[in-house]
Structure formats: C-alpha cells, structure tokens
Design a protein around this motif. Structure first.
Motif, PDB file in Angstrom:
ATOM      1  N   ALA A 186       0.833  -1.206   0.000  1.00  0.00           N
ATOM      2  CA  ALA A 186       0.000   0.000   0.000  1.00  0.00           C
ATOM      3  C   ALA A 186       0.864   1.252   0.000  1.00  0.00           C
ATOM      4  N   LYS A 187       1.938   1.211   0.758  1.00  0.00           N
ATOM      5  CA  LYS A 187       2.860   2.354   0.792  1.00  0.00           C
ATOM      6  C   LYS A 187       3.525   2.533  -0.571  1.00  0.00           C
ATOM      7  N   LYS A 188       3.958   1.440  -1.163  1.00  0.00           N
ATOM      8  CA  LYS A 188       4.629   1.487  -2.470  1.00  0.00           C
ATOM      9  C   LYS A 188       3.705   2.045  -3.561  1.00  0.00           C
ATOM     10  N   PHE A 189       2.423   1.623  -3.543  1.00  0.00           N
ATOM     11  CA  PHE A 189       1.490   2.022  -4.599  1.00  0.00           C
ATOM     12  C   PHE A 189       0.532   3.132  -4.165  1.00  0.00           C
ATOM     13  N   ASN A 190       0.694   3.615  -2.912  1.00  0.00           N
ATOM     14  CA  ASN A 190      -0.106   4.720  -2.391  1.00  0.00           C
ATOM     15  C   ASN A 190      -1.607   4.414  -2.359  1.00  0.00           C
ATOM     16  N   TRP A 191      -1.973   3.171  -2.015  1.00  0.00           N
ATOM     17  CA  TRP A 191      -3.383   2.803  -1.936  1.00  0.00           C
ATOM     18  C   TRP A 191      -4.040   3.509  -0.764  1.00  0.00           C
ATOM     19  N   LYS A 192      -5.282   3.890  -0.954  1.00  0.00           N
ATOM     20  CA  LYS A 192      -6.049   4.581   0.083  1.00  0.00           C
ATOM     21  C   LYS A 192      -7.024   3.654   0.819  1.00  0.00           C
ATOM     22  N   ASN A 193      -7.138   2.415   0.385  1.00  0.00           N
ATOM     23  CA  ASN A 193      -8.077   1.464   0.999  1.00  0.00           C
ATOM     24  C   ASN A 193      -7.704   1.174   2.449  1.00  0.00           C
ATOM     25  N   ASN A 194      -8.712   0.864   3.260  1.00  0.00           N
ATOM     26  CA  ASN A 194      -8.486   0.424   4.628  1.00  0.00           C
ATOM     27  C   ASN A 194      -8.317  -1.096   4.606  1.00  0.00           C
ATOM     28  N   LEU A 195      -7.097  -1.542   4.376  1.00  0.00           N
ATOM     29  CA  LEU A 195      -6.815  -2.971   4.211  1.00  0.00           C
ATOM     30  C   LEU A 195      -7.083  -3.759   5.484  1.00  0.00           C
ATOM     31  N   GLU A 196      -6.794  -3.165   6.635  1.00  0.00           N
ATOM     32  CA  GLU A 196      -7.046  -3.856   7.898  1.00  0.00           C
ATOM     33  C   GLU A 196      -8.528  -4.183   8.038  1.00  0.00           C
ATOM     34  N   ALA A 197      -9.385  -3.227   7.717  1.00  0.00           N
ATOM     35  CA  ALA A 197     -10.828  -3.451   7.824  1.00  0.00           C
ATOM     36  C   ALA A 197     -11.298  -4.523   6.841  1.00  0.00           C
ATOM     37  N   ILE A 198     -10.753  -4.490   5.635  1.00  0.00           N
ATOM     38  CA  ILE A 198     -11.127  -5.500   4.641  1.00  0.00           C
ATOM     39  C   ILE A 198     -10.799  -6.898   5.161  1.00  0.00           C
ATOM     40  N   LEU A 199      -9.599  -7.069   5.693  1.00  0.00           N
ATOM     41  CA  LEU A 199      -9.176  -8.389   6.157  1.00  0.00           C
ATOM     42  C   LEU A 199      -9.903  -8.810   7.426  1.00  0.00           C
ATOM     43  N   GLN A 200     -10.162  -7.877   8.312  1.00  0.00           N
ATOM     44  CA  GLN A 200     -10.815  -8.226   9.576  1.00  0.00           C
ATOM     45  C   GLN A 200     -12.306  -8.494   9.408  1.00  0.00           C
ATOM     46  N   ASN A 201     -12.915  -7.946   8.383  1.00  0.00           N
ATOM     47  CA  ASN A 201     -14.358  -8.092   8.192  1.00  0.00           C
ATOM     48  C   ASN A 201     -14.743  -9.172   7.194  1.00  0.00           C
ATOM     49  N   ASN A 202     -13.773  -9.917   6.708  1.00  0.00           N
ATOM     50  CA  ASN A 202     -14.046 -10.951   5.716  1.00  0.00           C
ATOM     51  C   ASN A 202     -13.249 -12.203   6.032  1.00  0.00           C
ATOM     52  N   ILE A 203     -13.834 -13.346   5.745  1.00  0.00           N
ATOM     53  CA  ILE A 203     -13.171 -14.626   5.961  1.00  0.00           C
ATOM     54  C   ILE A 203     -12.439 -15.008   4.678  1.00  0.00           C
ATOM     55  N   TYR A 204     -11.200 -15.443   4.816  1.00  0.00           N
ATOM     56  CA  TYR A 204     -10.425 -15.833   3.644  1.00  0.00           C
ATOM     57  C   TYR A 204      -9.398 -16.888   4.024  1.00  0.00           C
ATOM     58  N   GLU A 205      -8.956 -17.628   3.035  1.00  0.00           N
ATOM     59  CA  GLU A 205      -7.851 -18.559   3.204  1.00  0.00           C
ATOM     60  C   GLU A 205      -6.620 -18.030   2.474  1.00  0.00           C
ATOM     61  N   ALA A 206      -6.867 -17.465   1.295  1.00  0.00           N
ATOM     62  CA  ALA A 206      -5.773 -16.973   0.461  1.00  0.00           C
ATOM     63  C   ALA A 206      -6.026 -15.537   0.072  1.00  0.00           C
ATOM     64  N   LEU A 207      -4.929 -14.808  -0.121  1.00  0.00           N
ATOM     65  CA  LEU A 207      -4.982 -13.433  -0.609  1.00  0.00           C
ATOM     66  C   LEU A 207      -4.131 -13.343  -1.862  1.00  0.00           C
ATOM     67  N   VAL A 208      -4.657 -12.633  -2.852  1.00  0.00           N
ATOM     68  CA  VAL A 208      -3.930 -12.458  -4.107  1.00  0.00           C
ATOM     69  C   VAL A 208      -4.076 -11.008  -4.538  1.00  0.00           C
ATOM     70  N   VAL A 209      -2.952 -10.366  -4.874  1.00  0.00           N
ATOM     71  CA  VAL A 209      -2.976  -9.008  -5.421  1.00  0.00           C
ATOM     72  C   VAL A 209      -2.540  -9.102  -6.880  1.00  0.00           C
ATOM     73  N   THR A 210      -3.366  -8.489  -7.750  1.00  0.00           N
ATOM     74  CA  THR A 210      -3.057  -8.464  -9.181  1.00  0.00           C
ATOM     75  C   THR A 210      -3.029  -7.031  -9.695  1.00  0.00           C
ATOM     76  N   THR A 211      -2.393  -6.870 -10.835  1.00  0.00           N
ATOM     77  CA  THR A 211      -2.438  -5.600 -11.546  1.00  0.00           C
ATOM     78  C   THR A 211      -3.778  -5.497 -12.260  1.00  0.00           C
ATOM     79  N   LEU A 212      -4.026  -4.379 -12.907  1.00  0.00           N
ATOM     80  CA  LEU A 212      -5.250  -4.236 -13.699  1.00  0.00           C
ATOM     81  C   LEU A 212      -5.278  -5.221 -14.855  1.00  0.00           C
ATOM     82  N   GLN A 213      -4.103  -5.668 -15.292  1.00  0.00           N
ATOM     83  CA  GLN A 213      -4.005  -6.663 -16.369  1.00  0.00           C
ATOM     84  C   GLN A 213      -4.096  -8.084 -15.822  1.00  0.00           C
ATOM     85  N   LYS A 214      -4.437  -8.209 -14.544  1.00  0.00           N
ATOM     86  CA  LYS A 214      -4.658  -9.483 -13.844  1.00  0.00           C
ATOM     87  C   LYS A 214      -3.370 -10.265 -13.568  1.00  0.00           C
ATOM     88  N   GLU A 215      -2.225  -9.642 -13.664  1.00  0.00           N
ATOM     89  CA  GLU A 215      -0.953 -10.304 -13.372  1.00  0.00           C
ATOM     90  C   GLU A 215      -0.741 -10.329 -11.861  1.00  0.00           C
TER      91      GLU A 215
END
Length: 189
Positions: free
Chosen positions: A71-100
């Motif tokens: 987030a620091k590198k790409f200057n994201w404004k999202n509240n990532l902590e809230a996203i992770l704490q409010n949702n159940i997940y096993e895996a996390l994946v970050v992709t570019t807009l081109q889905k890479e």
C-alpha cells in the motif's frame, strides 16, 4: 466464556463465530428448544482450537504487514485492515489491472498447492481448466471492469489437478484511481 458449557451444543460454536451481518441473516431461523434429553458438551479440543486461532491471527497480522508495504509502495487509500478483519479468507492475491499476480499470501499455497514462485507474474487463469465455466469467467471479467467490490464463485484447479470451488471477494485497490485488485479467496463446498 461466552456461553455456559453445560448447555452448549455445536450450533453455539458456529453461531458465536459469525460476524454481526451473518448472524442477522440466520437469527430469524434460530429457536431455543426445551428438549432436555440432549447431552451437554462434555469435552472439546480447546487447546487445538486455540492454537489454530492463534496461528490464524499471526498469519493475518503478517498479511496486513505485507499488504501495508505494498500500500505504501502504490499509495493505496483502501483500509486494508478493515477488509481483512471483516471478511473470511484462506488466500490473498494481489493483481495488476491486467490481472498479473504480484503478491499472494501463504494461504494461497495451502489452498492450491502452488508456491509463490509458481504463481507470481501469472494471471489467475492458470488455475482454471475444463470445468471452469466460460460464463463465470465472463461475469468476473465484466465485474473487474466495473472496478467495484464483488463476490463470485469459480471452479479452479489445484496443482494436483483436483477441482475446488473458490469463492472470490474482489476489492479494487486505489490511489487516485484503481491500480490493482485484492482477491480474498476461500474454498467452498
């Protein structure tokens, strides 16, 4: 303890694990029974449950730490902590807009069998195969173009070629505009 263990049944464990939104959905269908012939919960592997929860918390903290760095590198404004704490997940994946794929957590390996080295720089399409419906892929593609959070379930393939249903919860990550996507993934029945 939240409940009296003398009266606790397995449904109590399930209900107590729900977030507020999930609980509100099922609350109308819950009813207390007066049947006293049921046996109370006698034993439970609390130590194992504690260790699993502790490991999960440690992993979530590591995930948040690594996502903060991105987030620091790409200057994201999202509240990532809230996203992770409010949702159940096993895996996390970050992709570019081109889905890479540019990052994934350890849970991805546990769920798919693919290591970070095998997945980075690929698109999630490498997990798809003959049983992955084209209509599902098209619906996901359309939703990604809308750049709004959404959920979908897709049939994917593990490294050992077995299929699994993967629930995706996709969040666009943005600075001044959307730059990446974060997928929270979990295997569902």
């Amino acid at each position: 303890m939240k409940h009296n263990l003398n009266k606790m049944m397995s449904l109590d464990f399930y209900v107590s694990s729900l977030n507020e939104e999930e609980y509100k959905k099922i609350h109308p269908s819950l009813r207390q029974t007066s049947n006293t012939s049921k046996l109370p919960l006698v034993s439970w592997d609390l130590q194992n449950e504690y260790n699993n929860n502790e490991a999960s918390i440690i992993q979530q903290e590591e995930d948040i730490k690594q996502l903060r760095q991105l987030a620091k590198k790409f200057n994201w404004k999202n509240n990532l902590e809230a996203i992770l704490q409010n949702n159940i997940y096993e895996a996390l994946v970050v992709t570019t807009l081109q889905k890479e794929i540019i990052w994934l957590n350890k849970g991805f390996f546990s769920m798919t069998g693919y290591s970070q080295k095998e997945a980075i720089n690929k698109t999630p399409a490498f997990l798809q195969g003959p049983k992955t419906l084209t209509t599902t892929k098209n619906r996901i593609h359309k939703k990604l173009q809308e750049q709004k959070p959404f959920k979908a379930v897709i049939t994917n393939y593990k490294k050992d070629k077995t299929t699994y249903k993967c629930q995706l919860h996709i969040f666009p990550l943005h600075a001044h505009k959307v730059t990446h996507f974060l997928a929270l993934e979990k295997q569902v029945i």
